[in-house]
Design an enzyme around this catalytic site. Structure first.
Site, PDB file in Angstrom:
ATOM      1  N   SER A   1       0.847  -1.201   0.000  1.00  0.00           N
ATOM      2  CA  SER A   1       0.000   0.000   0.000  1.00  0.00           C
ATOM      3  C   SER A   1       0.878   1.246   0.000  1.00  0.00           C
ATOM      4  O   SER A   1       0.393   2.353  -0.234  1.00  0.00           O
ATOM      5  CB  SER A   1      -0.939   0.001   1.211  1.00  0.00           C
ATOM      6  OG  SER A   1      -0.254  -0.428   2.383  1.00  0.00           O
TER       7      SER A   1
ATOM      8  N   GLU B   1      -9.223 -10.169   3.609  1.00  0.00           N
ATOM      9  CA  GLU B   1      -9.619  -8.802   3.263  1.00  0.00           C
ATOM     10  C   GLU B   1     -10.985  -8.742   2.601  1.00  0.00           C
ATOM     11  O   GLU B   1     -11.245  -9.427   1.619  1.00  0.00           O
ATOM     12  CB  GLU B   1      -8.559  -8.154   2.353  1.00  0.00           C
ATOM     13  CG  GLU B   1      -8.905  -6.714   1.990  1.00  0.00           C
ATOM     14  CD  GLU B   1      -7.751  -5.919   1.388  1.00  0.00           C
ATOM     15  OE1 GLU B   1      -7.995  -4.771   0.989  1.00  0.00           O
ATOM     16  OE2 GLU B   1      -6.618  -6.443   1.299  1.00  0.00           O
TER      17      GLU B   1
ATOM     18  N   ASP C   1       5.319  -7.071   2.519  1.00  0.00           N
ATOM     19  CA  ASP C   1       4.627  -7.547   1.320  1.00  0.00           C
ATOM     20  C   ASP C   1       5.615  -7.822   0.194  1.00  0.00           C
ATOM     21  O   ASP C   1       6.479  -6.988  -0.102  1.00  0.00           O
ATOM     22  CB  ASP C   1       3.635  -6.485   0.810  1.00  0.00           C
ATOM     23  CG  ASP C   1       2.261  -6.633   1.427  1.00  0.00           C
ATOM     24  OD1 ASP C   1       1.907  -7.753   1.846  1.00  0.00           O
ATOM     25  OD2 ASP C   1       1.527  -5.625   1.486  1.00  0.00           O
TER      26      ASP C   1
END
Length: 271
Positions: A52, A189, A90
């Site tokens: 992100s 998610e 990530d």
């Protein structure tokens, strides 16, 4: 003589014990030294160096453009600020999907060059070989199912996933496959709370939810959303704990005004 109290570090094993004891896991994203230091000292269990960063740090529309080098830079910065939290990084888009050798090389680079504790990968059955290979090399892997932002162009939208029976059944199966492949936990998610409950109860490893309801074994939010730095993003699952956007704007405007009025610096603020 002051006795230095040893900090008990959060490990993958800690998270396992927390799930078994029914203690929820707290997780937040961070991308730099300063915020990581604050979050760690505040007592957060897990810090996610999220891809992100592509959105909130670099201003891209999706998570796809961020590179492995850029993720390594963010992770290095975060690790320097951390004393206790478990740091998860990530693996960015394109660094693990093609084949398991590329995936392993990417994960090794993150571990060697950042000092982080684990990596996170999006997907189920289709990336199982890569997960197995990375875990076999001694690198802890966190899975990620449901809405997988790296697949945004496949989905075409960021809406709730797995509302239909077929997708829900695949998600349940994928969750078991991730556990069998050796994942120490997984992010769920934007899926229905009831499905997240079923998945969490079917697994021995912890689940961390984002927009997946209260029955997950922990929760994660993006720091910019939770602290109200980013004001454009207001999904139902987000609880905004601060409005930093407003506070920072006010502070900067006050500073501008003080400079313009020659109020800053004053007599006490100069040499």
């Amino acid at each position: 003589m002051s006795i230095h109290k040893e900090v008990k570090k959060v490990t993958t094993n800690t998270l396992q014990k927390m799930k078994a004891a029914g203690e929820p896991i707290s997780m937040i994203t961070a991308y730099d030294f300063s915020f990581a230091k604050i979050f760690d000292a505040a007592g957060i269990d897990v810090i996610l160096v999220g891809d992100s960063a592509s959105n909130v740090m670099a201003g891209h529309e999706t998570t796809l453009p961020i590179t492995l080098e850029q993720m390594i830079y963010h992770a290095q910065s975060v690790v320097r600020g951390v004393n206790r939290s478990l740091v998860v990084v990530d693996l960015p888009f394109g660094t693990y999907q093609s084949n398991s050798d590329v995936a392993l090389a990417s994960a090794i680079r993150i571990m060697k060059e950042t000092g982080a504790h684990s990596v996170k990968m999006e997907g189920g059955e289709e990336i199982i070989d890569s997960i197995k290979k990375i875990v076999a090399a001694g690198i802890p892997v966190m899975g990620h199912l449901g809405l997988t932002p790296q697949s945004i162009y496949k989905f075409g939208t960021y809406t709730v996933r797995a509302k239909e029976e077929a997708e829900a059944a695949k998600l349940k199966n994928d969750a078991l496959l991730l556990q069998q492949a050796g994942c120490f936990g997984m992010v769920l998610e934007k899926i229905p709370a009831q499905l997240a409950k079923e998945v969490s109860e079917s697994l021995l490893i912890p689940t961390i939810g984002i927009g997946a309801g209260v029955f997950c074994n922990g929760q994660v939010l993006v720091m910019h959303d939770m602290l109200g730095i980013n004001t454009e993003f207001k999904p139902r699952f987000l609880r905004q704990y601060l409005n930093l956007h407003e506070q920072i704007t006010g502070a900067v405007q006050q500073y501008i005004s003080d400079v313009k009025r020659k109020d800053f610096p004053n007599a006490e603020e100069q040499y």
